[in-house]
Write a protein that holds these residues in place. Structure first.
Motif, mmCIF file in Angstrom:
data_model
loop_
_atom_site.group_PDB
_atom_site.id
_atom_site.type_symbol
_atom_site.label_atom_id
_atom_site.label_comp_id
_atom_site.label_asym_id
_atom_site.label_seq_id
_atom_site.Cartn_x
_atom_site.Cartn_y
_atom_site.Cartn_z
ATOM 1 N N GLN A 235 46.437 40.646 37.428
ATOM 2 C CA GLN A 235 46.588 41.588 38.543
ATOM 3 C C GLN A 235 46.456 40.820 39.853
ATOM 4 O O GLN A 235 45.476 40.093 40.056
ATOM 5 C CB GLN A 235 45.534 42.695 38.458
ATOM 6 C CG GLN A 235 45.744 43.816 39.449
ATOM 7 C CD GLN A 235 44.750 44.947 39.256
ATOM 8 O OE1 GLN A 235 43.794 45.077 40.013
ATOM 9 N NE2 GLN A 235 44.970 45.767 38.248
ATOM 10 N N ASP A 236 47.456 40.970 40.725
ATOM 11 C CA ASP A 236 47.484 40.268 42.014
ATOM 12 C C ASP A 236 47.352 38.753 41.847
ATOM 13 O O ASP A 236 46.774 38.063 42.697
ATOM 14 C CB ASP A 236 46.382 40.786 42.936
ATOM 15 C CG ASP A 236 46.538 42.263 43.245
ATOM 16 O OD1 ASP A 236 47.698 42.719 43.376
ATOM 17 O OD2 ASP A 236 45.516 42.972 43.326
ATOM 18 N N GLY A 237 47.845 38.245 40.726
ATOM 19 C CA GLY A 237 47.800 36.808 40.482
ATOM 20 C C GLY A 237 46.524 36.311 39.846
ATOM 21 O O GLY A 237 46.385 35.108 39.582
ATOM 22 N N PHE A 238 45.556 37.202 39.571
ATOM 23 C CA PHE A 238 44.284 36.812 38.988
ATOM 24 C C PHE A 238 44.166 37.308 37.551
ATOM 25 O O PHE A 238 44.792 38.297 37.164
ATOM 26 C CB PHE A 238 43.120 37.389 39.814
ATOM 27 C CG PHE A 238 43.103 36.934 41.234
ATOM 28 C CD1 PHE A 238 42.684 35.656 41.574
ATOM 29 C CD2 PHE A 238 43.507 37.790 42.256
ATOM 30 C CE1 PHE A 238 42.672 35.241 42.909
ATOM 31 C CE2 PHE A 238 43.496 37.386 43.582
ATOM 32 C CZ PHE A 238 43.077 36.108 43.909
ATOM 33 N N LEU A 239 43.319 36.629 36.751
ATOM 34 C CA LEU A 239 43.026 37.095 35.392
ATOM 35 C C LEU A 239 42.435 38.498 35.474
ATOM 36 O O LEU A 239 41.542 38.760 36.279
ATOM 37 C CB LEU A 239 42.032 36.143 34.719
ATOM 38 C CG LEU A 239 42.451 34.666 34.593
ATOM 39 C CD1 LEU A 239 41.307 33.850 34.005
ATOM 40 C CD2 LEU A 239 43.697 34.524 33.748
ATOM 41 N N TRP A 240 42.914 39.387 34.595
ATOM 42 C CA TRP A 240 42.421 40.771 34.666
ATOM 43 C C TRP A 240 41.970 41.291 33.299
ATOM 44 O O TRP A 240 40.782 41.405 33.050
ATOM 45 C CB TRP A 240 43.488 41.686 35.272
ATOM 46 C CG TRP A 240 42.981 43.046 35.620
ATOM 47 C CD1 TRP A 240 43.283 44.234 35.020
ATOM 48 C CD2 TRP A 240 42.025 43.354 36.643
ATOM 49 N NE1 TRP A 240 42.597 45.262 35.606
ATOM 50 C CE2 TRP A 240 41.812 44.761 36.611
ATOM 51 C CE3 TRP A 240 41.342 42.590 37.582
ATOM 52 C CZ2 TRP A 240 40.940 45.394 37.477
ATOM 53 C CZ3 TRP A 240 40.468 43.231 38.453
ATOM 54 C CH2 TRP A 240 40.273 44.618 38.389
ATOM 55 N N ASN A 241 42.891 41.609 32.408
ATOM 56 C CA ASN A 241 42.528 42.000 31.045
ATOM 57 C C ASN A 241 43.252 41.059 30.083
ATOM 58 O O ASN A 241 44.383 41.327 29.668
ATOM 59 C CB ASN A 241 42.927 43.450 30.753
ATOM 60 C CG ASN A 241 41.994 44.454 31.409
ATOM 61 O OD1 ASN A 241 40.782 44.388 31.237
ATOM 62 N ND2 ASN A 241 42.540 45.373 32.179
ATOM 63 N N CYS A 242 42.580 39.958 29.756
ATOM 64 C CA CYS A 242 43.272 38.929 28.986
ATOM 65 C C CYS A 242 42.276 37.889 28.480
ATOM 66 O O CYS A 242 41.085 37.956 28.775
ATOM 67 C CB CYS A 242 44.316 38.239 29.859
ATOM 68 S SG CYS A 242 43.623 37.451 31.331
ATOM 69 N N THR A 243 42.792 36.962 27.722
ATOM 70 C CA THR A 243 42.069 35.722 27.462
ATOM 71 C C THR A 243 42.825 34.633 28.197
ATOM 72 O O THR A 243 44.058 34.630 28.230
ATOM 73 C CB THR A 243 42.010 35.404 25.962
ATOM 74 O OG1 THR A 243 43.347 35.360 25.433
ATOM 75 C CG2 THR A 243 41.210 36.442 25.215
ATOM 76 N N GLY A 244 42.114 33.725 28.823
ATOM 77 C CA GLY A 244 42.833 32.710 29.566
ATOM 78 C C GLY A 244 41.918 31.721 30.239
ATOM 79 O O GLY A 244 40.696 31.695 30.029
ATOM 80 N N LYS A 245 42.554 30.891 31.071
ATOM 81 C CA LYS A 245 41.850 29.891 31.863
ATOM 82 C C LYS A 245 42.504 29.896 33.227
ATOM 83 O O LYS A 245 43.658 29.487 33.371
ATOM 84 C CB LYS A 245 41.960 28.512 31.213
ATOM 85 C CG LYS A 245 41.252 27.401 31.972
ATOM 86 C CD LYS A 245 41.422 26.063 31.262
ATOM 87 C CE LYS A 245 40.731 24.941 32.018
ATOM 88 N NZ LYS A 245 40.929 23.631 31.341
ATOM 89 N N GLY A 246 41.762 30.408 34.223
ATOM 90 C CA GLY A 246 42.371 30.540 35.533
ATOM 91 C C GLY A 246 41.398 31.073 36.558
ATOM 92 O O GLY A 246 40.180 30.887 36.451
#
Length: 312
Positions: A235-246
């Motif tokens: 959302q808006d370029g940011f991690l929101w509802n996920c798995t990740g690295k960021g």
């Protein structure tokens, strides 16, 4: 005697055998169907095409149905002029755009069939004239010529307008897709920041783009070198509802699971001031075993509850 010998050699079929052999075997599912049921079976048992080879809706046939020939000619002239002008505008904007920093440094690109693109160039008057676009726009984008019958990309594809495919930036692809429809979408990511090629990692994203990068939506994108990326919603370029690295909206760099923009479960957070938090998170706070190292190297380790270290 001859008739008796023939009867012994070819015994009469049983009722069950007659029932079985009188049915027709379906070449799709293998089921044996009565002759009178073939039509009904055919309606519910169909061979599913490879996802990349499905037919696409032709918008021109729908729009032009109610037009007179003179209206069609006027409309086509308008389309040719406006589409070419819009593509030139997009190209100029892309050339002048300054690169925007993001936590994924690579670049995205869409693959499109050169055959279709040559058809469009013919339509707007910048390519070799063809009979198929003399009196109508191109058909929907058809990338199916880039695939094998099993739905995988052909191994011998070559880049170039006179060859098999071209790479488009997101704004250009979205323009063509909005006007013509079709597909399928073939999205690639290059970690070094140049326009990707067909051999670069395959990624997916559906949603809103910003500055030629995924902004708000769902997809699966990972940088093969840094490991940065996401599988789920941003959302808006940011991690929101996920798995990740960021990057999180609070400015922290985070690796692990994210729920509504906050760390959840096992993960590692590096805050803007340099504090490193590792452990089990709940609603964005350490909750369970964990470790915190501040910017000066001072460490606290143990069992945490709602962000508070227990047993002190």
């Amino acid at each position: 005697m001859g008739e008796d010998a023939e009867a012994d050699a070819c015994p009469a079929l049983t009722a069950a055998e007659i029932e079985e052999y009188s049915r027709i075997k379906c070449c799709v599912c293998g089921e044996r169907v009565k002759a009178e049921d073939v039509a009904e079976h055919s309606r519910r048992c169909v061979l599913e095409p490879a996802p990349n080879l499905r037919l696409q809706l032709d918008k021109w046939r729908i729009v032009s149905t109610s037009m007179t020939p003179s209206e069609q000619r006027a409309f086509l002239h308008m389309r040719r002029t406006e589409e070419l002008a819009k593509v030139e505008e997009i190209e100029a904007a892309l050339a002048q755009r300054m690169p925007q920093l993001w936590w994924m440094p690579g670049k995205f690109g869409y693959i499109i069939s050169s055959k279709w693109l040559r058809s469009w160039r013919s339509f707007v008057g910048v390519g070799k004239p063809t009979a198929e676009t003399k009196d109508r726009p191109p058909a929907p984008i058809i990338n199916s010529d880039l695939f094998e019958i099993d739905g995988t990309l052909r191994a011998t594809l070559q880049e170039g307008i006179q060859h098999d495919y071209q790479i488009l930036e997101q704004a250009m692809w979205e323009f063509f897709l909005q006007i013509y429809g079709g597909g399928p979408t073939i999205l690639r990511y290059n970690p070094s920041g140049v326009l990707p090629g067909i051999s670069d990692p395959s990624v997916t994203f559906e949603g809103k783009w910003r500055e030629s990068r995924p902004d708000t939506g769902n997809g699966k994108v990972f940088d093969p070198y840094s490991g940065r990326g996401f599988d789920g919603e941003i959302q808006d370029g940011f991690l929101w509802n996920c798995t990740g690295k960021g990057l999180l909206k609070n400015g922290s760099h985070y690796e692990g699971q994210v729920v509504n923009g906050m760390p959840e479960g096992s993960g590692r957070e590096v805050r803007p001031d340099g504090t490193v938090i590792e452990g089990t998170f709940q609603n964005g706070k350490l909750h369970g075993p964990g470790r915190v190292v501040d910017a000066h190297g001072m460490a606290q380790e143990g069992e945490w509850e709602d962000g508070e270290l227990q047993g002190i």
